[in-house]
Scaffold this motif. Sequence first.
Motif, mmCIF file in Angstrom:
data_model
loop_
_atom_site.group_PDB
_atom_site.id
_atom_site.type_symbol
_atom_site.label_atom_id
_atom_site.label_comp_id
_atom_site.label_asym_id
_atom_site.label_seq_id
_atom_site.Cartn_x
_atom_site.Cartn_y
_atom_site.Cartn_z
ATOM 1 N N ILE A 134 0.705 -1.240 0.076
ATOM 2 C CA ILE A 134 0.068 0.289 0.042
ATOM 3 C C ILE A 134 1.057 1.328 -0.122
ATOM 4 O O ILE A 134 1.856 1.111 0.680
ATOM 5 N N GLY A 135 0.339 2.100 -0.594
ATOM 6 C CA GLY A 135 1.184 3.592 -0.952
ATOM 7 C C GLY A 135 1.497 3.901 -2.111
ATOM 8 O O GLY A 135 1.588 3.286 -3.065
ATOM 9 N N ARG A 136 1.988 5.111 -2.541
ATOM 10 C CA ARG A 136 2.221 5.829 -3.524
ATOM 11 C C ARG A 136 3.604 5.366 -4.146
ATOM 12 O O ARG A 136 4.156 5.619 -5.040
ATOM 13 N N HIS A 234 3.915 7.302 9.556
ATOM 14 C CA HIS A 234 4.045 7.171 7.999
ATOM 15 C C HIS A 234 4.477 5.655 7.865
ATOM 16 O O HIS A 234 5.538 5.530 8.486
ATOM 17 N N PHE A 235 3.979 5.254 7.051
ATOM 18 C CA PHE A 235 4.121 3.711 6.691
ATOM 19 C C PHE A 235 4.684 3.575 5.113
ATOM 20 O O PHE A 235 4.007 4.244 4.485
ATOM 21 N N TYR A 236 5.476 3.350 4.827
ATOM 22 C CA TYR A 236 6.149 2.998 3.763
ATOM 23 C C TYR A 236 6.597 1.160 3.541
ATOM 24 O O TYR A 236 6.998 0.744 4.153
ATOM 25 N N ALA A 237 6.452 0.848 2.113
ATOM 26 C CA ALA A 237 6.663 -0.502 1.865
ATOM 27 C C ALA A 237 5.889 -1.428 2.679
ATOM 28 O O ALA A 237 6.337 -2.434 3.068
ATOM 29 N N GLU A 342 -0.459 10.713 3.713
ATOM 30 C CA GLU A 342 -1.382 10.905 2.445
ATOM 31 C C GLU A 342 -1.205 9.632 1.514
ATOM 32 O O GLU A 342 -2.217 9.351 0.718
ATOM 33 N N SER A 343 0.067 9.327 1.366
ATOM 34 C CA SER A 343 0.338 8.274 0.511
ATOM 35 C C SER A 343 -0.158 7.069 0.825
ATOM 36 O O SER A 343 -0.777 6.356 0.024
ATOM 37 N N TYR A 344 -0.287 6.553 2.055
ATOM 38 C CA TYR A 344 -0.899 5.073 2.379
ATOM 39 C C TYR A 344 -2.509 5.326 2.068
ATOM 40 O O TYR A 344 -3.249 4.412 1.878
ATOM 41 N N MET A 345 -3.136 6.495 2.585
ATOM 42 C CA MET A 345 -4.441 6.692 2.523
ATOM 43 C C MET A 345 -4.933 6.816 0.835
ATOM 44 O O MET A 345 -6.014 6.250 0.655
#
Length: 361
Positions: A134-136, A234-237, A342-345
């Motif tokens: 999830i995420g951009r 903030h969550f990445y990968a 915002e990326s995850y949402m």
Amino acid sequence: MSADGQIMDSSSRTLEKLENKNNKNGSVKQVDGCVPFSHQVAGHKCGINNTGVLQHPDGTILKQLQAPPRGPREMNFYTQVFAKDCTDKRLLDLRQHLPKFYGTWMPRESHELYLKLEDVTRRFLRPCIMDVKIGRRSYDPFASKEKREEQISKYPLMEEIGFLLLGMRVYQIHSDSYITHDQFYGRSLRKDTLKNGLSRFFHNGQELQRHAVSLIISKIRRILRWFESQTQLHFYASSLLLVYEGSPHTINTSKHKPADPATGHQQGEPQSKALSFQSSLTHSHPYCHNIEGNTNGKHGGSEEKKAKEIGMGDKKQFGQEEAVEVKMIDFAHVFQSDSPDESYMYGLRNLLSTLEQILKD
């Protein structure tokens, strides 16, 4: 697993053989009674025998800690969220969306450290499983230029779509077998094929499992509401693990209830020692202030509550939440922040939109 979705088996007997082949004396050596986890659909292959995630005899799963800073950062995340005396309401609310954390585990003849986690597939007879990143973007703010370019090149549409199918395993009723798709299948999907590609996860070879789509949508919406309420992480990968029951038969989930994981640490490394890894964290901060992590390995109380019997052949039973599961997983790139993620949402909203389109068709 196969990128073209080939059938793994053709009968109930061979299916059982596939799922349990590593539980017997074979090519993969058991370590302290642990065997390769048969339901892993994505993720790294590392650790004992290079098998990836392991299954502990008590029913939990073991995920090897990655090299610093990723592994210590993920362990720090779990430790802070599941800290016994955590009072942060946002983190307490987050727990319901994560697999339960039971501390750490270490084999007797190895120095490899593992995270000990709930197996969210355990109550299902024929679990259909999908891992969705999830995420951009799939790189964190501290990634090198080379790492960013590498990640972008793997799936350039990630920025626009906001999610990526990393793998799926879908039970087929007519053949009593599974079909699988891996990350290369997910990366082959484009905007015009994404909906059909995602809908394959919900098709059992006879019909679309619309009940599963609907219930999963409901659970993803809850996760989205949590993200809309918080500005500290903030969550990445990171991924969502989606699970639903593929078997048409009634399941007595008490037969699949795991033993109390809190009793399974006698061979493991004490968590107090494992927490020394936190000293090597980089770009990471505690998520709960003025608290200490649980050091007795007994997070979440005693054993799992006995789930109600679910009649999978009865459509009326599909309203029960036990019919599906959605959990957030993979936290090696979680960072403290002071703004909404915002990326995850964006990814969650696009995933929800695609699932809703599947229901409309």
